[in-house]
Design an enzyme around this catalytic site. Structure first.
Site, PDB file in Angstrom:
ATOM      1  N   ASP A  28     -40.315  18.733   9.164  1.00  0.00           N
ATOM      2  CA  ASP A  28     -39.474  19.787   9.717  1.00  0.00           C
ATOM      3  C   ASP A  28     -38.202  19.945   8.881  1.00  0.00           C
ATOM      4  OD1 ASP A  28     -39.181  21.575  12.288  1.00  0.00           O
ATOM      5  OD2 ASP A  28     -37.270  20.510  12.154  1.00  0.00           O
ATOM      6  N   TYR A  71     -29.117  25.373  11.502  1.00  0.00           N
ATOM      7  CA  TYR A  71     -29.704  26.712  11.544  1.00  0.00           C
ATOM      8  C   TYR A  71     -28.670  27.791  11.261  1.00  0.00           C
ATOM      9  CZ  TYR A  71     -33.904  24.643  13.580  1.00  0.00           C
ATOM     10  OH  TYR A  71     -35.029  23.893  13.785  1.00  0.00           O
ATOM     11  N   HIS A  96     -46.797  20.224  16.273  1.00  0.00           N
ATOM     12  CA  HIS A  96     -45.745  20.234  15.253  1.00  0.00           C
ATOM     13  C   HIS A  96     -45.196  18.835  14.982  1.00  0.00           C
ATOM     14  CE1 HIS A  96     -42.265  21.686  13.003  1.00  0.00           C
ATOM     15  NE2 HIS A  96     -41.476  20.968  13.794  1.00  0.00           N
TER      16      HIS A  96
END
Length: 347
Positions: free
Chosen positions: A157, A268, A324
């Site tokens: 990730d 982010y 994930h």
């Protein structure tokens, strides 16, 4: 001229996405509050470190300073053996590598680090402290700070976002690279152009650009977002035997610490939104293993393809019925693929 118009339209579309998914985030907050008014602001006090995080079988807790940041990490194995450095994703910390730390400690000095702002690593207060170039430089300086010239780099990730860039820009620091459910950025944007499903699946990236709201969503109802991410039918771990209530509590303890949610979201908020300008770059020549859990609700399976455009020495392994959270969901198979890759002398 056509490329310029395309980029302008894409930029407009991105801002529309931010507005739309921001509105969606507001709606989610209101829904949570209206349906759970008594528990919405409830947060359990977590002042004591969960015992599972103190289990010595995972390794020894240590600290090192790199790029002006004091990093916490857990190490297993003997110093002096080749370094295997693990980089976690969002919303995780060193503990997500618990199944790999001991497994590879016989042949490697295994180190699972808390990235900047996560876990017990120093947590700068400002958004600008989480710019991509700073995060990449953290890893570049962390390797020599640990006493090594290079490492086997293992990333998932967000850790993989940093690792792909590091192995391309500083290949001398990486002997082999193992990525899990994270595509190279060039491949990501190539897939997004032809698969709108991926842009829709990336809705949270746009919502995370807003101030305050993402943190409120993360904290409400005692960090229920962690239950949803790790345990829900759509996004959660498929093989839940290794993800107990005690493990979930460890993640909640981690994110209940002051500033932890904002630090994670600031990654982010510093992402460059939009397709990066096309520029020629050398292909990665170091051996690369890409392990992909095919039931990832955030990243579609097609993202595992086309990595031959960025890497010359690539192995791809798909894991069906794996979410994930690759290394936590199917640790035995992940470890097997890693061992086969590391023992392959053809590289």
């Amino acid at each position: 001229m056509a490329n310029c118009v395309t980029r302008i339209l894409l930029r407009v579309m991105i801002y529309l996405f931010i507005i739309f998914w921001g509105s969606f985030g507001v709606a989610r907050v209101l829904w949570q509050f209206l349906w759970h008014p008594l528990s919405f602001f409830h947060q359990k006090k977590r002042e004591v470190v969960p015992e599972i995080l103190l289990d010595s079988s995972y390794g020894t807790h240590k600290y090192v300073t790199a790029n002006g940041i004091k990093f916490h990490y857990v190490a297993n194995g003997t110093e002096g053996k080749p370094l295997m450095l693990f980089l976690h994703g969002f919303p995780e910390f060193w503990f997500s590598w618990r199944f790999q730390l001991l497994e590879f400690s016989r042949d490697y000095y295994t180190v699972a680090v808390d990235l900047r702002g996560y876990g017990d690593t120093e947590r700068p207060a400002y958004k600008k402290d989480y710019k991509l170039e700073l995060l990449i430089q953290d890893i570049a300086e962390l390797i020599p700070a640990l006493g090594y010239k290079s490492c086997v780099l293992v990333a998932h990730d967000w850790g993989g976002i940093l690792a792909w860039r590091l192995v391309q820009s500083r290949p001398e620091l990486v002997d082999r690279y193992i990525a899990m459910n994270i595509p190279h950025p060039k491949v990501y944007w190539k897939v997004c152009k032809s698969h709108w499903k991926q842009l829709l699946a990336s809705w949270y990236i746009f919502m995370f650009q807003l101030p305050y709201l993402p943190e409120l969503l993360m904290r409400c109802r005692d960090y229920i977002f962690l239950n949803q991410l790790f345990l829900s039918h759509r996004m959660g771990i498929k093989n839940k035997a290794g993800f107990s209530t005690e493990v979930l509590e460890a993640f909640k303890y981690n994110f209940s610490q002051p500033g932890a949610c904002t630090a994670a979201i600031n990654y982010y908020r510093n992402l460059p939104l939009g397709v990066p300008k096309s520029r020629r770059s050398e292909k990665i020549e170091k051996p690369v293993l890409l392990i992909w859990g095919d039931d990832d609700a955030a990243l579609i399976k097609q993202l595992a393809d086309n990595h031959d455009i960025v890497a010359t020495n690539l192995t791809v392994k798909h894991i069906p019925n794996c979410s994930h959270w690759t290394q936590q969901d199917c640790p035995d198979l992940v470890n097997q693929y890693m061992q086969e890759f590391l023992q392959n002398d053809a590289f």
